[in-house]
Design an enzyme around this catalytic site. Structure first.
Site, short mmCIF file in Angstrom:
data_model
loop_
_atom_site.label_atom_id
_atom_site.label_comp_id
_atom_site.label_asym_id
_atom_site.label_seq_id
_atom_site.Cartn_x
_atom_site.Cartn_y
_atom_site.Cartn_z
N HIS A 197 36.16 56.69 32.24
CA HIS A 197 34.83 56.15 31.96
C HIS A 197 33.80 57.26 31.88
CE1 HIS A 197 36.26 52.15 32.49
NE2 HIS A 197 36.54 52.30 33.76
N TYR A 246 29.79 50.64 32.46
CA TYR A 246 30.63 50.16 33.57
C TYR A 246 30.29 50.89 34.87
CZ TYR A 246 34.79 48.26 35.82
OH TYR A 246 35.66 47.59 36.64
N ASP A 276 39.94 49.59 34.12
CA ASP A 276 40.36 50.35 35.29
C ASP A 276 41.66 49.73 35.78
OD1 ASP A 276 39.57 47.96 36.47
OD2 ASP A 276 37.79 48.80 37.42
N ASP A 316 38.31 44.56 32.56
CA ASP A 316 37.73 45.88 32.80
C ASP A 316 38.74 47.00 32.58
OD1 ASP A 316 35.32 44.73 33.44
OD2 ASP A 316 35.69 44.72 35.59
N GLU A 372 36.71 38.82 32.29
CA GLU A 372 36.84 38.46 33.71
C GLU A 372 35.79 37.48 34.19
OE1 GLU A 372 37.76 41.75 36.45
OE2 GLU A 372 38.15 42.93 34.66
N ARG A 377 31.91 50.98 37.84
CA ARG A 377 32.95 51.52 38.72
C ARG A 377 33.57 52.73 38.03
NH1 ARG A 377 33.45 45.93 39.47
NH2 ARG A 377 33.02 45.30 41.61
N GLU A 403 42.38 47.85 38.27
CA GLU A 403 42.26 46.43 38.62
C GLU A 403 42.23 45.58 37.35
OE1 GLU A 403 41.64 43.84 42.11
OE2 GLU A 403 42.00 45.98 41.94
#
Length: 945
Positions: free
Chosen positions: A381, A334, A106, A104, A18, A336, A108
């Site tokens: 996570h 990570y 997740d 990532d 990203e 988040r 998103e």
């Protein structure tokens, strides 16, 4: 298949992440067989306006970017600023044998990976590469063990995005029409704003109560030492067995809410203190209990934001920006995450450092295991921790500034989570005696001693309340036993007043949202950023203060869209979105129920009407259809008292008494940075008493035009009233002479002579040796001289009329200083910044006051002032500015080139190609504009969260 063997086979593999920073770090771990490139975030999204929607779509689809009549099919477009990057990715993919989507792990990130696959249309094998830390081992393991795209996660994220689009694009236009242009509504941001507004309403309604009690200092008569003090301080608990009222016994109305308590006023408290002056006291009981405190769980997103706010002064947004850099550069996992779980590798690393740094006595026999995740946690996570199988100590990282401080916080918390409990004793001592008037008085004192600090050697959690006692605080009491005599050294009467509920800080608002299960922890930072940017909330110190504008917005939403800002309904929506992610509910029926109020969505909660009572309620579309029922004036008006009303107008808040155009009508602007609970009737009266409107100073002796003084949006000024037949547009347009007042002047005292003098500016002082004219001018930032493009500040406004050519030339002979504030002393000194370790001061800059440590400058925001800013607030502003990093030059150049290109094209009107291109473009624009203007106006809403 290992990276080495792949390289040996001669294959070329494209890895897309990203961010460029992450790409650079990962490239170093993969070697020459891999090309690592960044998508630079999302490459496509729902259109931001009707002009971006392809021509084949019409009607509501153009406005919403979602086809609500065909199963809510979204219309995706490649972002204009990402087209060049997409071209680059396609070129790289054309030269590659495999594609690894390494966004990532997740929802998103999964959605970004899916969008990349949809746009790039790869003809080579595609792998989903996931990792939660950027270390060599983690990256190489991720390459060796890829998986498929998780379409269920993609669907869940898409449903969330569509829901937020429908909410924002349907409700925001209502705010434009009924409150003010440029406002926005959102599924979580509107609820967050309501929380802040409700807390302010509680403060406005709050009535303080006064209560008194006694404090006694009692001596054992023994010589004391640190381990056995000779005296203790105790507070009066009961009188004749009746408990003495404390703050918790009073309601928000200032009245006692607890029966059978003794409410002491000042007179009674002082009389009782005097009656106890010669009383003989003794220990009535000593109660001792073992004290034990277990370590805090490792950080997840919300607890990291809260602690960074308490301990480092970081806002939620700044915390996430700094954490992002630490993650991308391989320092932490990570950031988040909803999880408090540590991997076996992390537990081993933490336990090894406990032994190494604190000794075996601080290491529990078994590893500590923490509860997996909060409710509806979306990913698998770990908790946020230092990366790698051996944690680097902060000193070993080479980090500095904010990154060092945040890493140190994460490192300490992680290590402490694997340490032993803190243990000790808590003691309560009751002391009694009979007053001279026969009343029995009993005092209590509480103490705590820590015999083994355990995890507290590494880390102690902060508190939202600055007066709260932290876990490692000890209160030692003397060694006393029941029946021991004590002498009263001093007994004092103490007055107290109940306080209104504290405003939310970023940390406490994050905590409140999480406890109510509203929104996703990973989005809280952006939500708070949104309500600050929209002007719904501003900061005073660390407190979040709602603006009067937010009162009008919340008032409208509560009265006409009550379900949409209902806390339980919003939490149930979150549950339903998670049910969709788990495959327990279907997206389309749920969206139909939400939007149309029909469609037979599965399950309960938000999908079943949203109020939990089983009754059918209309959908969002129905709610926004009947706008005639919304009285714009009524929802923006709030009674202050004594016939005074606060109104939120197009240009800001104001107070008003009486109706416009009626006798006795009064109106006055309210300062935009005023906290709503500070607007009392007395202050409103003071504002209304100030002169307002035009102050006629008299006619100009030359032109005969009336000269008036006014209070404007940018301060007081004087101007001339031109005759009604004066042309205001076109070649012969005449503009009235206008001039700002000096700081020493006011609209109700300025004279006609002074006004004419001000309007005579700029004044020609003379010319220099080269014939360049020098003028004296009064600008927005004060008086100055101007010679060509060279401006020099003047220190005194009167110099505008008195400075001579000789004095002006002398000023220009001096080297130019950098900025006006360079020659000025600081407005306030705040102390030493904990990051840069340099003195922080407040200075007066061109755009207003700002804080600086000599390296970083941060402008004061709405709600901050030179008088009230605290050192902590100053450090917070600097931390947030550092977290943003330097401005990106590329972002600034792009618009400039575009503008230049347009100007060049405009000049070269004789070039045939340019002319033809212009005609073609203009024709296309005209055709498109006719079709989309109305829809585009509606769809220009600011994006919801």
């Amino acid at each position: 298949m290992s990276p080495t063997s792949e390289t040996a086979q001669g294959g070329r593999r494209l890895v897309i992440v990203e961010s460029p920073a992450k790409a650079k770090t990962i490239k170093g771990y993969l070697g020459p067989g891999y090309v690592v490139e960044a998508s630079v975030g999302h490459i496509r999204d729902l259109p931001s306006g009707a002009a971006e929607v392809p021509e084949k779509y019409t009607g509501e689809v153009r406005r919403l970017g979602v086809d609500v009549d065909h199963d809510f099919a979204p219309i995706y477009v490649v972002n204009a600023d990402k087209k060049a990057q997409v071209r680059k990715l396609k070129e790289l993919l054309a030269e590659s044998d495999e594609l690894f989507l390494a966004t990532d792990e997740d929802r998103e990130g999964e959605a970004i990976a899916w969008h990349l696959q949809e746009v790039l249309k790869p003809k080579v094998p595609v792998h989903r590469m996931v990792f939660h830390e950027i270390t060599k081992d983690a990256i190489q393991q991720a390459v060796r063990n890829p998986r498929e795209l998780n379409k269920r996660m993609v669907d869940a994220q898409e449903t969330r995005r569509i829901l937020d689009r429908l909410y924002g694009y349907e409700v925001s236009p209502v705010l434009w029409k009924k409150v003010m242009r440029g406002l926005s509504a959102g599924r979580v941001q509107s609820v967050a704003t309501r929380l802040v507004v409700e807390r302010e309403r509680e403060r406005i309604a709050f009535r303080s109560a006064e209560y008194w009690d006694l404090t006694g200092t009692f001596s054992t008569g023994r010589a004391g030492d640190p381990s056995d003090p000779s005296s203790l301080v105790a507070r009066l608990a009961t009188v004749d067995g009746k408990r003495v009222a404390q703050g918790r016994d009073f309601g928000a109305d200032g009245q006692l809410k607890t029966a059978n308590v003794l409410h002491l006023d000042e007179e009674k408290a002082r009389a009782l203190a005097a009656s106890l002056a010669d009383t003989r006291f003794s220990v009535r009981s000593v109660e001792s209990k073992p004290y034990r405190r277990s370590p805090y769980a490792p950080f997840r997103t919300t607890t990291l934001q809260q602690e960074a706010s308490r301990k480092l002064g970081f806002g939620a947004k700044a915390t996430m920006q700094v954490a992002q850099k630490l993650y991308e550069n391989g320092f932490i996992t990570y950031m988040r995450t909803d999880s408090t779980v540590l991997s076996d590798t992390a537990v081993s690393a933490a336990r090894a450092q406990v032994t190494q740094l604190y000794g075996a006595d601080y290491l529990p026999e078994k590893p500590r295991v923490y509860a997996g995740k909060v409710k509806n946690a979306q990913e698998a996570h770990e908790a946020i921790r230092p990366s790698g199988d051996r944690f680097r100590t902060p000193a070993e990282t080479g980090l500095t500034g904010d990154q060092f401080r945040l890493y140190e916080l994460i490192w300490k918390r992680t290590v402490a989570s694997q340490m032993k409990d803190a243990t000790g004793n808590s003691v309560t001592v009751r002391i009694g005696g009979t007053a001279a008037d026969g009343r029995d008085a009993e005092f209590t004192a509480s103490g705590k001693t820590i015999t083994f600090h355990g995890f507290m050697k590494a880390y102690v959690e902060g508190a939202d309340d600055p007066n709260a006692e932290l876990d490692d605080r000890e209160r030692r009491l003397p060694q006393v036993a029941e029946g021991d005599a004590l002498a009263a050294e001093e007994i004092t009467a103490d007055g107290h007043a109940t306080k209104p509920p504290a405003r939310y800080t970023e940390a406490s608002l994050v905590k409140e949202l999480e406890e109510r299960e509203i929104g996703r922890p990973s989005t809280y930072a952006s939500i708070i950023g949104t309500i600050l940017d929209r002007g719904y909330v501003f900061k005073k110190g660390t407190a979040l203060v709602p603006s009067f504008l937010s009162f009008a917005v919340v008032n409208l939403l509560e009265k006409h869209f009550g379900r949409l800002v209902d806390y339980d309904f919003t939490a149930r929506m979150e549950d339903d979105l998670d049910r969709i992610a788990r495959g327990e509910a279907q997206s389309v029926p749920w969206l139909k129920r939400f939007y149309f109020g029909e469609g037979g969505a599965e399950g309960s909660g938000a999908a079943d009407a949203g109020n939990g009572d089983g009754d059918h309620l209309g959908g969002l579309k129905e709610l926004v259809t009947d706008l005639g029922a919304i009285d714009a004036r009524e929802i923006s008006s709030f009674p202050v008292g004594e016939g005074i009303v606060l109104r939120v107008g197009r240009y800001g808040p104001y107070v008003e008494r009486g109706e416009k155009d009626q006798e006795g009508h009064q109106r006055a602007d309210v300062p935009g940075d005023m906290a709503p609970d500070e607007l009392t009737v007395a202050y409103a009266e003071e504002l209304l008493a100030k002169p307002s409107g035009d102050f006629e100073l008299g006619p100009d002796p030359v032109s005969g035009n009336m000269i008036v003084a006014r209070d404007g949006r940018y301060g007081p000024y004087v101007t001339e009233i031109l005759p009604e037949d004066t042309p205001k547009t076109g070649k012969n347009a005449v503009k009235p002479r206008t001039a700002s007042l000096f700081k020493s002047m006011s609209v109700d005292t300025v004279t006609l002579e002074e006004a004419l003098k001000l309007m005579s500016l700029p004044r020609v002082v003379g010319t220099d040796a080269e014939g360049v004219e020098i003028t004296a001018q009064n600008g927005r930032y004060g008086p100055y001289l101007k010679k060509g493009t060279d401006s020099r500040s003047l220190t005194d406004e009167e110099q505008l009329f008195t400075i001579t050519l000789e004095e002006a030339l002398a000023i220009y002979a001096q080297p130019k200083q950098r900025g006006r504030a360079a020659a000025k002393p600081p407005l306030k000194e705040l102390g030493t910044d904990p990051v840069s370790e340099k003195p922080v001061v407040v200075k007066d800059g061109r755009f207003g006051p700002y804080v600086t440590d000599g390296e970083t400058n941060a402008t004061l925001r709405t709600g901050d002032s030179v008088e009230t800013i605290t050192p902590e607030r100053g450090y917070e502003l600097l931390a947030e500015k550092r977290a943003k990093g330097p401005a990106k030059k590329a972002a600034k150049k792009a618009p400039a080139k575009k503008t230049a290109a347009k100007k060049t094209a405009a000049k070269k009107t004789t070039a045939a190609k340019t002319t033809a291109a212009k005609k073609t473009t203009a024709a296309k624009k005209t055709t498109t504009a006719k079709k989309t203007t109305a829809a585009a106006k509606k769809a220009a809403a600011a994006k919801p969260e």
